[in-house]
Motif scaffolding. Sequence first.
Motif, PDB file in Angstrom:
ATOM      1  N   LEU A 137      31.744  36.652  32.308  1.00 21.38           N
ATOM      2  CA  LEU A 137      31.073  37.340  33.656  1.00 21.38           C
ATOM      3  C   LEU A 137      30.309  36.516  34.589  1.00 21.38           C
ATOM      4  O   LEU A 137      30.739  36.067  36.153  1.00 21.38           O
ATOM      5  N   ASN A 138      29.314  36.375  34.317  1.00 18.39           N
ATOM      6  CA  ASN A 138      28.379  35.381  34.989  1.00 18.39           C
ATOM      7  C   ASN A 138      29.560  33.998  35.341  1.00 18.39           C
ATOM      8  O   ASN A 138      29.471  33.320  36.852  1.00 18.39           O
ATOM      9  N   LYS A 139      30.266  33.630  34.826  1.00 16.31           N
ATOM     10  CA  LYS A 139      30.687  32.189  35.407  1.00 16.31           C
ATOM     11  C   LYS A 139      31.811  31.971  35.691  1.00 16.31           C
ATOM     12  O   LYS A 139      32.273  31.251  37.203  1.00 16.31           O
ATOM     13  N   GLN A 140      32.538  33.563  35.378  1.00 11.31           N
ATOM     14  CA  GLN A 140      33.415  33.983  36.495  1.00 11.31           C
ATOM     15  C   GLN A 140      33.573  34.433  37.730  1.00 11.31           C
ATOM     16  O   GLN A 140      34.079  33.478  38.992  1.00 11.31           O
ATOM     17  N   MET A 141      32.076  34.692  38.144  1.00  8.56           N
ATOM     18  CA  MET A 141      31.786  34.909  39.399  1.00  8.56           C
ATOM     19  C   MET A 141      31.303  33.344  40.323  1.00  8.56           C
ATOM     20  O   MET A 141      31.647  33.180  41.191  1.00  8.56           O
ATOM     21  N   ASP A 142      30.653  32.628  38.710  1.00  8.74           N
ATOM     22  CA  ASP A 142      30.579  31.731  40.245  1.00  8.74           C
ATOM     23  C   ASP A 142      31.874  31.210  40.849  1.00  8.74           C
ATOM     24  O   ASP A 142      32.387  30.468  41.717  1.00  8.74           O
ATOM     25  N   ALA A 143      32.845  30.939  39.913  1.00  9.04           N
ATOM     26  CA  ALA A 143      33.997  30.002  39.858  1.00  9.04           C
ATOM     27  C   ALA A 143      34.932  31.326  41.194  1.00  9.04           C
ATOM     28  O   ALA A 143      35.412  30.647  41.856  1.00  9.04           O
ATOM     29  N   PHE A 144      34.495  33.176  40.880  1.00  5.83           N
ATOM     30  CA  PHE A 144      35.289  32.697  41.974  1.00  5.83           C
ATOM     31  C   PHE A 144      35.222  32.911  43.790  1.00  5.83           C
ATOM     32  O   PHE A 144      35.054  32.312  44.678  1.00  5.83           O
ATOM     33  N   ILE A 145      33.091  32.937  43.462  1.00 11.05           N
ATOM     34  CA  ILE A 145      32.981  32.789  44.862  1.00 11.05           C
ATOM     35  C   ILE A 145      32.968  31.107  45.237  1.00 11.05           C
ATOM     36  O   ILE A 145      33.743  31.059  46.592  1.00 11.05           O
ATOM     37  N   ALA A 146      33.279  30.320  44.661  1.00  9.02           N
ATOM     38  CA  ALA A 146      33.616  29.287  45.209  1.00  9.02           C
ATOM     39  C   ALA A 146      35.442  28.958  45.585  1.00  9.02           C
ATOM     40  O   ALA A 146      35.576  28.567  45.887  1.00  9.02           O
ATOM     41  N   PHE A 147      35.667  29.852  45.051  1.00 12.75           N
ATOM     42  CA  PHE A 147      37.488  30.139  44.985  1.00 12.75           C
ATOM     43  C   PHE A 147      37.779  30.650  46.320  1.00 12.75           C
ATOM     44  O   PHE A 147      38.124  29.778  47.413  1.00 12.75           O
ATOM     45  N   ARG A 148      36.804  31.839  46.633  1.00 10.81           N
ATOM     46  CA  ARG A 148      36.545  32.366  47.520  1.00 10.81           C
ATOM     47  C   ARG A 148      36.356  31.248  49.147  1.00 10.81           C
ATOM     48  O   ARG A 148      36.260  31.408  50.590  1.00 10.81           O
ATOM     49  N   ILE A 149      35.441  30.097  49.404  1.00 15.60           N
ATOM     50  CA  ILE A 149      34.577  29.411  50.071  1.00 15.60           C
ATOM     51  C   ILE A 149      35.496  28.726  50.520  1.00 15.60           C
ATOM     52  O   ILE A 149      36.331  28.327  51.326  1.00 15.60           O
ATOM     53  N   LYS A 150      36.767  27.769  49.017  1.00 16.85           N
ATOM     54  CA  LYS A 150      37.694  27.178  49.925  1.00 16.85           C
ATOM     55  C   LYS A 150      39.000  27.938  49.779  1.00 16.85           C
ATOM     56  O   LYS A 150      39.215  26.930  50.982  1.00 16.85           O
ATOM     57  N   VAL A 151      39.050  28.960  49.996  1.00 14.98           N
ATOM     58  CA  VAL A 151      40.402  30.152  50.795  1.00 14.98           C
ATOM     59  C   VAL A 151      39.986  30.074  52.123  1.00 14.98           C
ATOM     60  O   VAL A 151      40.432  29.846  52.971  1.00 14.98           O
ATOM     61  N   ASN A 741      40.077  30.523  33.305  1.00 18.01           N
ATOM     62  CA  ASN A 741      39.963  29.879  32.065  1.00 18.01           C
ATOM     63  C   ASN A 741      39.277  28.428  32.380  1.00 18.01           C
ATOM     64  O   ASN A 741      39.919  27.665  33.009  1.00 18.01           O
ATOM     65  N   TYR A 742      37.890  28.170  31.939  1.00 19.54           N
ATOM     66  CA  TYR A 742      37.271  27.128  32.158  1.00 19.54           C
ATOM     67  C   TYR A 742      37.650  26.125  31.218  1.00 19.54           C
ATOM     68  O   TYR A 742      38.468  26.505  29.801  1.00 19.54           O
ATOM     69  N   ASP A 743      37.501  25.369  31.501  1.00 19.42           N
ATOM     70  CA  ASP A 743      38.096  23.377  30.254  1.00 19.42           C
ATOM     71  C   ASP A 743      37.215  23.750  29.399  1.00 19.42           C
ATOM     72  O   ASP A 743      35.824  23.945  29.616  1.00 19.42           O
ATOM     73  N   GLU A 744      37.759  23.780  28.506  1.00 20.09           N
ATOM     74  CA  GLU A 744      36.492  23.751  27.319  1.00 20.09           C
ATOM     75  C   GLU A 744      36.029  23.087  27.414  1.00 20.09           C
ATOM     76  O   GLU A 744      34.478  22.808  26.907  1.00 20.09           O
ATOM     77  N   GLU A 745      36.232  22.005  27.261  1.00 21.15           N
ATOM     78  CA  GLU A 745      35.837  20.401  26.609  1.00 21.15           C
ATOM     79  C   GLU A 745      34.670  20.110  27.872  1.00 21.15           C
ATOM     80  O   GLU A 745      33.719  19.715  27.482  1.00 21.15           O
TER      81      GLU A 745
END
Length: 750
Positions: A137-151, A741-745
């Motif tokens: 969930l912490n990683k999901q929040m990082d992505a969400f906040i970054a996505f929101r800034i971009k938008v 979904n994070y890129d696993e590699e």
Amino acid sequence: MKFGKDFVRQMIPEWQQAYLDYAGLKTILQEIKTSRKRLERPGGLKRKLSASRNFSSLTKRYSRNSSSWEPDVQDILVYATTGDDGFERYETTILEVAEAGRESELVFFNALDLEFDKVNHFYRSKVEEMVKEAVVLNKQMDAFIAFRIKVERPSSSWTCSETVSVDMNALGSKEQRKTLADEMGIKVEGNESNGEESVPEVLSVLDRIKLNKTQETPLSTIKTIKNVLKLSNQDELKFTRENLKKIEARLKNVFIVFYRKLRHLKNYSFLNTLAISKIMKKYDKIASRSGAKSYMEMVDKSYLTCSDEINKLMLRVESTFVEHFTGLNRSKGMSLLRPKVKKEKHRITFSTGFFVGCTVSLVVALVMFTHARDLVGAVGHKLYMETMFPLYSFFAFVVLHMIMYASNIYFWKKYRVNYPFIFGFKEGTELGYRHVLLLSFGLGTLALCAVLINLDMEMDPYTNDYKTITELLPLFIVALVIAIFFCPFNIFYRSSRVFFLMVVFRCIAAPLYKVNLPDFFLADQLTSQVQALRSLEFYICYYGWGDFSHRQNTCKSSEVYSTFYFIVAVIPYWSRFLQCVRRLIEEKDSSQGYNALKYLLTVVAVCLRTAYSFNRAGNIWKIAAWVFSALATFYGTYWDIVFDWGLLHNPSKYWLREKLLVPHKAVYYVAMVLNIVLRLAWLQTVLDFNFKFLHRETMVALLAALEIIRRGIWNFFRLENEHLNNVGKFRAFKSVPLPFNYDEEDDRDS
């Protein structure tokens, strides 16, 4: 309420085997009490044995690394050891054992230690699962906040891996901007009035994520079929406000579910600790000892009570949820996170009783009215049975099915079958049996009033023709029910109506949707409402072609009506067949193929019986109907009992499964016999039983009612089996799809 009953009531049903066996420990205490009373009678033996003589063999097996808690009163001694699996295990030694109840006391502490180890280990394993989920969930929040800034800065020309400048004023209030800056590690440079903040390289997370598909549509299924070799469950990352809104809604739901898992675990720890405290107090009282203090000191130092991971996670979830999903409105955030307690309203009980009384009174009035005016022997009786009776029988089928469903809910609750979780109802919105009974008897009252008005108007000596308003009464009621179903306002249990309509659509659209339990469960219900569906077809014919104005039935003489008479009966079975085929392809489960064959056989049997009912002179139709109906009945009965109910699948010595919710085994045997008998109702169609006192339409309605009753019985045992499967796997929560979904590699390299 006694603690034992309250303890069971507050258990999570799917985890019930992981809770302390409070009832079993109480039984052992009762044996101690009985032994002490028996041996303390005049002439009984009253002496104590030395612990060194009775427990020398036990104390030698503890290692030097083991720890112990030594209470002030040396009645018991609790040792903690570390097993091969790395988990702590506890063993209790009684320092002085009275002869009275000696063996029972040893059995008690042996059982208590095992139960506590079970609880402690289960709790630790679940906490570890929650910690892992928190990392995700912490990683999901990082992505969400970054996505929101971009938008929020669509005109920016940065790349995801660059350090750029962004207008933080566009992100909300001062408090929200500060919170977001802290979350992202943004350092404020200069005066905030210029609105420029330094965005770090954390935005590079957007290079490693993709959007997960969480909503399936028929179009997406068709595209998947066209691109079998390029299967993907991810969407391209498009920085739009629409996507941002969807992501926020999905992530909000994920946090709500996660928080409720934490609440369940916290309650699990509290309940079991309280149960241990209660049982030790009972032990002290019965055995005249003071061991509760010593044992509870050990419990307080165990992982079950001393671990603070759950509380920390709950605080983190609360703060994150309030900051990012409710605009710093804590009261709103907490109301979403904490489930609403559903209170039983007295007006529901009163209204249900009122409509039950109305329905019973109207049925009595209808019987007396029919007898007083000798309507059965009237000239228009046959015409009425062929025209109006099929219209009103539709309501009887629906009301009976709802009553059976209400009975199912009552017994599911009684035997702690978690039906809201199994069906996937939104928490707090599921209907109780009182609500379903209210709706069913309300509809029944309305339909019976229409029947009486219709009969009364028909017998008016001054009326030579059938009045239009009288003939349209059934249509008005159907239109009213449909209007209520599609009503957009938050009345008449809107959440349940939307859920029902959504599942109906998924059944109709099979196999364009992934099949879930509510989908095939409802489709199975529809297979038992074939006659009700045919009644709806008759509504369209009777009112669409104008027969109602003359009260005549010309439908059966129409080839179009006869064709759809077949199609309407086949639709529910065909829908289940397609659902089974979809599951066979997706899940690679061969049993779904055999299940699909069952419904295909039923489709053939229904068509042949219908054809024979239209052409009773043909022996070929009769033989074919016999053969395929017998095959379908045998196959369906075997599947119901063995697979859907799980009763004869790997049976125990009683020819039933080992775990049963109903304590009386006779109930299961009776249910199996009834299932077989009621499935043979089709014999009437082939053998053509005729009773002079019953019209053919009445016989058809009675057979349809028997099938509805059979389905109601099937419902209870089908969900019981599903519930026990969840219990066996401790499956108390449904998986919630994550937005990213994070890129696993890349994730492994970072």
